[in-house]
Design a protein around this motif. Sequence first.
Motif, PDB file in Angstrom:
ATOM      1  N   ASP A  13       1.189  -0.731  -0.003  1.00 40.47           N
ATOM      2  CA  ASP A  13      -0.121  -0.075  -0.163  1.00 40.47           C
ATOM      3  C   ASP A  13       0.481   1.569  -0.092  1.00 40.47           C
ATOM      4  OD1 ASP A  13      -3.139  -1.396   2.405  1.00 40.47           O
ATOM      5  OD2 ASP A  13      -2.364  -1.154  -0.332  1.00 40.47           O
ATOM      6  N   GLU A  14       1.808   1.270   1.069  1.00 44.14           N
ATOM      7  CA  GLU A  14       2.833   2.521   0.858  1.00 44.14           C
ATOM      8  C   GLU A  14       3.152   2.599  -0.191  1.00 44.14           C
ATOM      9  OE1 GLU A  14       4.226   2.673   5.397  1.00 44.14           O
ATOM     10  OE2 GLU A  14       5.762   2.392   3.625  1.00 44.14           O
TER      11      GLU A  14
ATOM     12  N   GLN B 247       2.297   1.927  -3.331  1.00 41.33           N
ATOM     13  CA  GLN B 247       1.636   2.346  -4.389  1.00 41.33           C
ATOM     14  C   GLN B 247       0.833   4.048  -4.955  1.00 41.33           C
ATOM     15  OE1 GLN B 247      -1.701   0.499  -4.342  1.00 41.33           O
ATOM     16  NE2 GLN B 247      -2.627   0.766  -6.211  1.00 41.33           N
ATOM     17  N   LYS B 248       0.811   4.132  -2.888  1.00 44.66           N
ATOM     18  CA  LYS B 248       0.464   5.477  -2.606  1.00 44.66           C
ATOM     19  C   LYS B 248       1.309   6.377  -3.106  1.00 44.66           C
ATOM     20  CE  LYS B 248       0.417   7.199   1.297  1.00 44.66           C
ATOM     21  NZ  LYS B 248       0.218   7.660   2.846  1.00 44.66           N
ATOM     22  N   LEU B 249       3.486   5.998  -2.847  1.00 43.51           N
ATOM     23  CA  LEU B 249       4.526   6.995  -3.466  1.00 43.51           C
ATOM     24  C   LEU B 249       4.420   6.644  -4.712  1.00 43.51           C
ATOM     25  CD1 LEU B 249       7.230   5.476  -0.950  1.00 43.51           C
ATOM     26  CD2 LEU B 249       6.079   7.816  -1.166  1.00 43.51           C
TER      27      LEU B 249
ATOM     28  N   SER C 270       2.322   6.626  -7.097  1.00 40.07           N
ATOM     29  CA  SER C 270       1.016   7.749  -7.566  1.00 40.07           C
ATOM     30  C   SER C 270       1.535   9.042  -7.478  1.00 40.07           C
ATOM     31  CB  SER C 270      -0.567   7.167  -7.152  1.00 40.07           C
ATOM     32  OG  SER C 270      -0.225   7.205  -6.296  1.00 40.07           O
ATOM     33  N   THR C 271       2.074   9.163  -6.717  1.00 46.20           N
ATOM     34  CA  THR C 271       1.786  10.532  -5.867  1.00 46.20           C
ATOM     35  C   THR C 271       3.493  10.876  -6.976  1.00 46.20           C
ATOM     36  OG1 THR C 271       2.760  10.140  -3.793  1.00 46.20           O
ATOM     37  CG2 THR C 271       0.476  11.076  -3.993  1.00 46.20           C
TER      38      THR C 271
END
Lengths: 175, 210
Positions: free
Chosen positions: A75-76, A78-80, A82-83
């Motif tokens: 999850d971490e 993925q967040k990084l 995408s941003t």
Amino acid sequence: MWWISCTMAGKRISKTAIDWIALSEKIKPSTQDSFKSFRTKHESFLKAVSGRPGELPQINFDLYKSQLPNKQFVDEMQKLYSTVAVTYPKAPKAILDQLKQKKVDRAQDQADYKKYLNYKIEEMKYFRSVIDKLPPPEEMTTEMLAHYFPDSVKSISYVKKNQPIFPFTPDKPNE
Amino acid sequence: MLTDPERKRLLEKFESEETLEMTRSNEQIMTRLEECREIFYGPERDFENFPTPKMRETYVPIKHGFIPARWFDLLYNKSGVAGKKDEEVMYNGPIRKAKEFTEKSINEYNKEIDYMKNEDFVDEVYEENLGLMLEAEYRQRLTQVHHEVKRRLDYQLELHNTRRRFEQEHMVNWITNSVLKSITPQLEKDSIKSCIATLNTLAKSSKVSV
């Protein structure tokens, strides 16, 4: 110039905006080879750009999530991912200055060459005028010929000072 | 015009050694011709008392009283008649060639000037090259980011998979080893006896004729 906007606004480019075929017909025939090498160099840059993806490639995070026990890690990531903000590179100032200088130098060289050609044309016209004023063959005596064309006459009396005669000593022209 | 310093600078910039020498010799020739024209046709020339000479078209015809004329005709065939023919070769011919040379040169120089207008594309190509290089660098950065993230995720996956596989193999080996160890000799004898007994009963019940 668009390169200013490139550094400021990040405008992107992936194809040529130049009509190479039309240019190859307009240039001098003696510069064809250098034009070809110039073009291949440009195409090498195009190849480097087209061989790489234009946008950030996708990663299938669901696959990883289904297989790994540590879902927090995925999850971490993925967040990084995408941003992430990949910065567009900026041309260094030295190169931009060099480019400007090149343009100025080229314009100067072109102007000089044009001036030189105009001088040469004037020179040729002047030669033509002098040749036109030569006397017709009926009026040319041997004396005049010795003055006009000393090389064609072997008598020494009309030879000018700097014409070489035996002994040939270029350091001390004949006195 | 010939003494212009700007002209001298440009000649030295754009001409090679040989062509420079040629232009200098040409200039010398032309100055000499100009001076000669001043001498022979200039304001100081007195055309009334000293008119321009006119050369005869042929030699003065020489004929001795007793030599037949046709010998002279034969000679004329071999030696030619001085005048027009020599003029053409020695004087008019070279002058004509010089004039043609000047015309040809002027045409070539004008063509060069026309070609020069088409050379402005070079600046645009330089700018485009710079833009393409920046774009390539940006794309390289994108691939790098993608590569690094994928690398880390793949590593975690591989780690997990190897751990699982190792655990499985170890457990299987442990179980089989412990089972093999627990088989005591007494248990073996009992199991063999029970196997034989079951086989006997099966043989009796099936009644297979030999």
